[in-house]
Design a protein around this motif. Structure first.
Motif, short mmCIF file in Angstrom:
data_model
loop_
_atom_site.label_atom_id
_atom_site.label_comp_id
_atom_site.label_asym_id
_atom_site.label_seq_id
_atom_site.Cartn_x
_atom_site.Cartn_y
_atom_site.Cartn_z
N GLU A 20 0.84 -1.21 0.00
CA GLU A 20 0.00 0.00 0.00
C GLU A 20 0.87 1.26 0.00
O GLU A 20 0.60 2.21 -0.74
CB GLU A 20 -0.93 -0.01 1.21
CG GLU A 20 -2.02 -1.08 1.14
CD GLU A 20 -2.76 -1.25 2.44
OE1 GLU A 20 -2.45 -0.50 3.39
OE2 GLU A 20 -3.63 -2.13 2.51
N LEU A 21 1.92 1.25 0.81
CA LEU A 21 2.79 2.42 0.90
C LEU A 21 3.65 2.59 -0.34
O LEU A 21 3.84 3.71 -0.83
CB LEU A 21 3.66 2.33 2.15
CG LEU A 21 2.90 2.48 3.47
CD1 LEU A 21 3.78 2.09 4.66
CD2 LEU A 21 2.39 3.91 3.63
N ARG A 24 1.46 4.00 -2.99
CA ARG A 24 1.04 5.38 -2.77
C ARG A 24 2.18 6.37 -2.88
O ARG A 24 2.05 7.44 -3.51
CB ARG A 24 0.40 5.50 -1.38
CG ARG A 24 -0.25 6.85 -1.09
CD ARG A 24 -0.64 6.97 0.37
NE ARG A 24 0.53 7.13 1.24
CZ ARG A 24 0.48 7.13 2.57
NH1 ARG A 24 -0.69 6.96 3.17
NH2 ARG A 24 1.58 7.29 3.29
N ASP A 25 3.35 6.02 -2.29
CA ASP A 25 4.44 6.98 -2.16
C ASP A 25 5.67 6.66 -3.01
O ASP A 25 6.57 7.48 -3.11
CB ASP A 25 4.88 7.05 -0.69
CG ASP A 25 3.76 7.47 0.24
OD1 ASP A 25 2.84 8.19 -0.23
OD2 ASP A 25 3.77 7.07 1.41
N ALA A 98 -3.80 -4.08 -3.73
CA ALA A 98 -2.60 -3.24 -3.65
C ALA A 98 -1.33 -4.05 -3.86
O ALA A 98 -0.34 -3.54 -4.40
CB ALA A 98 -2.56 -2.54 -2.29
N SER A 165 -3.83 3.29 -12.14
CA SER A 165 -3.27 3.68 -10.85
C SER A 165 -3.58 5.14 -10.52
O SER A 165 -3.53 5.54 -9.36
CB SER A 165 -1.75 3.47 -10.85
OG SER A 165 -1.12 4.32 -11.79
N ARG A 166 -3.92 5.92 -11.55
CA ARG A 166 -4.28 7.33 -11.35
C ARG A 166 -5.78 7.56 -11.46
O ARG A 166 -6.31 8.49 -10.86
CB ARG A 166 -3.54 8.20 -12.37
CG ARG A 166 -2.02 8.15 -12.21
CD ARG A 166 -1.32 8.80 -13.38
NE ARG A 166 0.12 8.84 -13.20
CZ ARG A 166 0.93 7.81 -13.43
NH1 ARG A 166 0.42 6.66 -13.85
NH2 ARG A 166 2.23 7.91 -13.23
#
Length: 209
Positions: A20-21, A24-25, A98, A165-166
Motif C-alpha cells: 500500500e505504501l 502510494r508513495d 494493492a 493507478s491514477r
C-alpha cells in the motif's frame, strides 16, 4: 500452532502494508519504520521476517506473482476466450489488490528492486502462449498473426495498469469490454466471432462495473 499462525499474520500484514505504501508513495521514500507502524508491528518483528526493505519488496513481488498465476490459471476453455476472461480478471484484481499493483511496478523497475520475476513479462508470455494456441486451432482470421495480437493486448493491459493507478475507471469492466468489442471483429471471422464474449464468459468477469 497459534505462534505459527501469528507469524503468518504478521508477515502478511507487513507485505500488505508495504504494498500500500509503495503504491502510494513510491519505493524510495517509504521507510521500514513507516511500514511497521502501518502494519501495527514492532520494528523487531519486522526485521525478524525481513532483513531489509529490498527483501520486503521482493516478498511483495512474489505474492503478486502468485496472484497473477491464479488469475491466468482460472481461465478455462478456448484460448481466445480464456485471454478475454483473464484480462477482465486482471483489471478487476489491479483495481482492488494493492499487492498486485505494487508487485507489477516493483518487478519492472530493476533500478529500485532486483526482483525474482518481471510480472509484465510473465503476463506477456502467457498472452503469447494463449494466442499461439488460438492461431494453431484456426481461430484467428486470415492475415492476423498471434504475435501482432499479443503486442496489442500486452500494450493495452500495460496502459490499463498504468492509467488505472491514477484513475480507477481504466480498470472498469466497460473499459476492458470496449477494448475487446473493438478488437474482436478484426481478429476473428465467421461463426467463431459470435461464440466469443467481449464482456467475459466467467461469472466473476461480469460481476464488477
Amino acid at each position: 500452532m497459534a505462534t505459527q499462525e501469528r507469524a503468518v499474520r504478521t508477515r502478511n500484514a507487513l507485505i500488505e502494508s508495504a504494498a500500500e505504501l509503495f503504491g502510494r508513495d513510491g519505493f524510495e521514500p517509504v521507510s521500514l519504520a513507516l511500514i511497521s507502524a502501518r502494519a501495527g508491528v514492532s520494528s523487531g518483528a519486522l526485521h525478524f521476517h525481513f532483513p531489509s526493505k529490498e527483501a520486503l519488496a521482493e516478498a511483495v513481488v512474489r505474492l503478486a506473482g502468485q496472484r497473477l498465476d491464479e488469475i491466468t490459471s482460472r481461465s478455462t476453455g478456448r484460448p481466445l476466450q480464456m485471454l478475454i476472461d483473464a484480462m477482465h480478471l486482471l483489471a478487476q484484481a489491479l483495481r482492488s489488490d494493492a499487492v498486485l499493483r505494487a508487485g507489477f511496478d516493483l518487478s519492472c523497475n530493476s533500478a529500485r528492486v532486483e526482483a525474482s520475476r518481471d510480472l509484465r513479462r510473465t503476463w506477456q508470455e502467457w498472452v503469447e502462449g494463449a494466442l499461439d494456441r488460438a492461431e494453431r486451432e484456426g481461430t484467428l482470421a486470415h492475415g492476423v498473426t498471434a504475435q501482432d495480437v499479443a503486442n496489442a493486448v500486452v500494450a493495452a493491459a500495460a496502459g490499463i495498469e498504468t492509467l488505472g493507478s491514477r484513475d480507477p475507471r481504466w480498470y472498469s469492466h466497460a473499459t476492458v469490454t470496449g477494448f475487446w468489442a473493438l478488437l474482436l471483429p478484426r481478429l476473428v471471422e465467421g461463426p467463431a466471432l459470435g461464440e466469443l464474449m467481449a464482456s467475459g464468459s466467467a461469472g466473476d468477469c461480469a460481476a464488477f462495473a
